[in-house]
Design a protein around this motif. Structure first.
Motif, PDB file in Angstrom:
ATOM      1  N   ALA A  91     -22.604   7.981  11.925  1.00  0.00           N
ATOM      2  CA  ALA A  91     -21.159   7.532  12.342  1.00  0.00           C
ATOM      3  C   ALA A  91     -21.230   6.004  12.004  1.00  0.00           C
ATOM      4  CB  ALA A  91     -21.041   7.841  13.638  1.00  0.00           C
ATOM      5  N   PRO A  92     -20.108   5.346  11.720  1.00  0.00           N
ATOM      6  CA  PRO A  92     -19.855   4.018  11.553  1.00  0.00           C
ATOM      7  C   PRO A  92     -20.449   3.227  12.657  1.00  0.00           C
ATOM      8  CG  PRO A  92     -17.979   5.435  10.944  1.00  0.00           C
ATOM      9  CD  PRO A  92     -18.581   6.202  11.750  1.00  0.00           C
ATOM     10  N   ASN A  93     -21.306   2.475  12.471  1.00  0.00           N
ATOM     11  CA  ASN A  93     -21.510   1.330  13.492  1.00  0.00           C
ATOM     12  C   ASN A  93     -20.295   0.460  13.829  1.00  0.00           C
ATOM     13  OD1 ASN A  93     -24.171   2.581  13.365  1.00  0.00           O
ATOM     14  ND2 ASN A  93     -25.220   0.702  12.400  1.00  0.00           N
ATOM     15  N   ILE A  94     -19.902  -0.150  12.752  1.00  0.00           N
ATOM     16  CA  ILE A  94     -18.777  -1.205  12.982  1.00  0.00           C
ATOM     17  C   ILE A  94     -17.944  -1.145  11.688  1.00  0.00           C
ATOM     18  CG2 ILE A  94     -17.934  -3.391  13.078  1.00  0.00           C
ATOM     19  CD1 ILE A  94     -20.662  -4.292  14.265  1.00  0.00           C
ATOM     20  N   TYR A  95     -16.610  -1.042  12.206  1.00  0.00           N
ATOM     21  CA  TYR A  95     -15.630  -0.868  10.968  1.00  0.00           C
ATOM     22  C   TYR A  95     -14.669  -2.099  11.121  1.00  0.00           C
ATOM     23  CZ  TYR A  95     -11.229   0.665   8.725  1.00  0.00           C
ATOM     24  OH  TYR A  95     -10.144   0.918   7.811  1.00  0.00           O
ATOM     25  N   HIS A  96     -14.881  -3.066  10.052  1.00  0.00           N
ATOM     26  CA  HIS A  96     -14.283  -4.273  10.233  1.00  0.00           C
ATOM     27  C   HIS A  96     -12.974  -4.534   9.410  1.00  0.00           C
ATOM     28  CE1 HIS A  96     -18.130  -6.236  11.292  1.00  0.00           C
ATOM     29  NE2 HIS A  96     -18.712  -5.658  10.494  1.00  0.00           N
ATOM     30  N   THR A  97     -11.883  -5.012   9.663  1.00  0.00           N
ATOM     31  CA  THR A  97     -10.906  -5.176   8.944  1.00  0.00           C
ATOM     32  C   THR A  97     -10.412  -6.962   8.825  1.00  0.00           C
ATOM     33  OG1 THR A  97      -9.795  -3.314   9.699  1.00  0.00           O
ATOM     34  CG2 THR A  97      -8.264  -4.860   8.697  1.00  0.00           C
TER      35      THR A  97
END
Length: 218
Positions: A24-30
Motif C-alpha cells: 500500500a502507498p506509504n505517502i501520496y504527495h501532490t
C-alpha cells in the motif's frame, strides 16, 4: 526524482496498479506551482530602468496530511545613468525585496496579477518599503508536456510520479514605487508557467523510512 526536489513541481495521477502485490502507498504527495516572471529593461535618454519580478503561488499536500498553501514574490529594481561611465554606467538607485504574497492567476494562464507592499533594502542596505503592481496577459499558445517516472528500487520499494506542465508566453506590465520614486515598464517576452506533480512511495513489506519523493515524510 531530482526534479521533484527543485521548487514546487507537479505531476499527473499515477495508477496504484504499479505497486507490488499486497503493498500500500506509504505517502501520496501532490505539489503544484504557478509562476509568473518578467524582466523590464527600458532606456530613456541616459537613464536605464531595470525591473525583475518573480511571483508564484504553490500548494503541497501529503496523504495523509494537511494541505499547505504559500505564495512567494520577489523583486529587484535598478536605475542607472548609462552616459556617466560609458560601458558600465553609474547606479543612481537600486532596491530589492521579497514577501509571501501569492500570484493571482487563472488556471489556463491567460492572465495573472500581483499587487503588494514588501519590506526590502536599497543599494546601501537601508530598509525601504517597495510597492509593486504587476500584471501578465497571455499572448502565445498554451504549451503542454508531461514527464513520468516509474522506478523500482530493488529490495526497498517503488516510486511513481508524473509531472504535468503548462506554459504560455505573456506580456507583463510592471510598476514599482520606492521612497516616492516610481519605475515602470513592459516586458513583451514574459512567461506564465504551471507545474503539477504527484508522487507515490510504496515500500516493500518490512521496509521503513522510505521517502524517495522528497527525502522526508509528509
Amino acid at each position: 526524482m531530482k526534479r521533484l526536489l527543485i521548487g514546487l513541481s507537479t505531476a499527473a495521477m499515477v495508477a496504484l496498479s504499479a505497486a507490488p502485490a499486497g503493498a500500500a502507498p506509504n505517502i501520496y504527495h501532490t505539489i503544484s506551482s504557478t509562476h509568473g516572471s518578467a524582466a523590464v529593461v527600458e532606456t530613456v535618454g541616459c537613464e536605464r530602468t531595470e525591473i525583475f519580478v518573480s511571483s508564484m503561488s504553490g500548494m503541497f499536500a501529503a496523504q495523509p496530511g494537511p494541505v499547505n498553501k504559500q505564495g512567494l514574490t520577489s523583486l529587484f529594481v535598478r536605475i542607472s545613468d548609462i552616459c556617466a561611465a560609458p560601458g558600465r554606467g553609474v547606479v543612481l538607485f537600486q532596491a530589492d525585496g521579497m514577501n509571501f504574497a501569492p500570484l493571482d492567476v487563472d488556471s489556463r494562464l491567460t492572465s495573472a496579477s500581483i499587487t503588494t507592499d514588501m519590506a526590502g533594502t536599497d543599494g546601501d542596505g537601508n530598509p525601504v518599503t517597495i510597492s509593486l503592481s504587476a500584471s501578465w496577459t497571455g499572448t502565445g499558445p498554451l504549451e503542454h508536456d508531461t514527464l513520468s517516472s516509474h522506478e523500482n528500487i530493488p529490495g526497498v520499494g517503488n516510486v511513481n510520479s508524473v509531472d504535468n506542465n503548462l506554459r504560455r508566453a505573456a506580456t507583463a506590465t510592471v510598476s514599482v514605487t520606492v521612497n516616492g520614486l516610481t519605475a515602470a515598464g513592459t516586458d513583451s517576452n514574459a512567461v506564465l508557467e504551471q507545474v503539477k506533480a504527484r508522487c507515490i512511495e510504496v515500500a516493500r513489506p518490512g521496509v521503513e523510512e522510505f521517502f524517495p519523493c522528497f527525502g522526508f515524510p509528509g
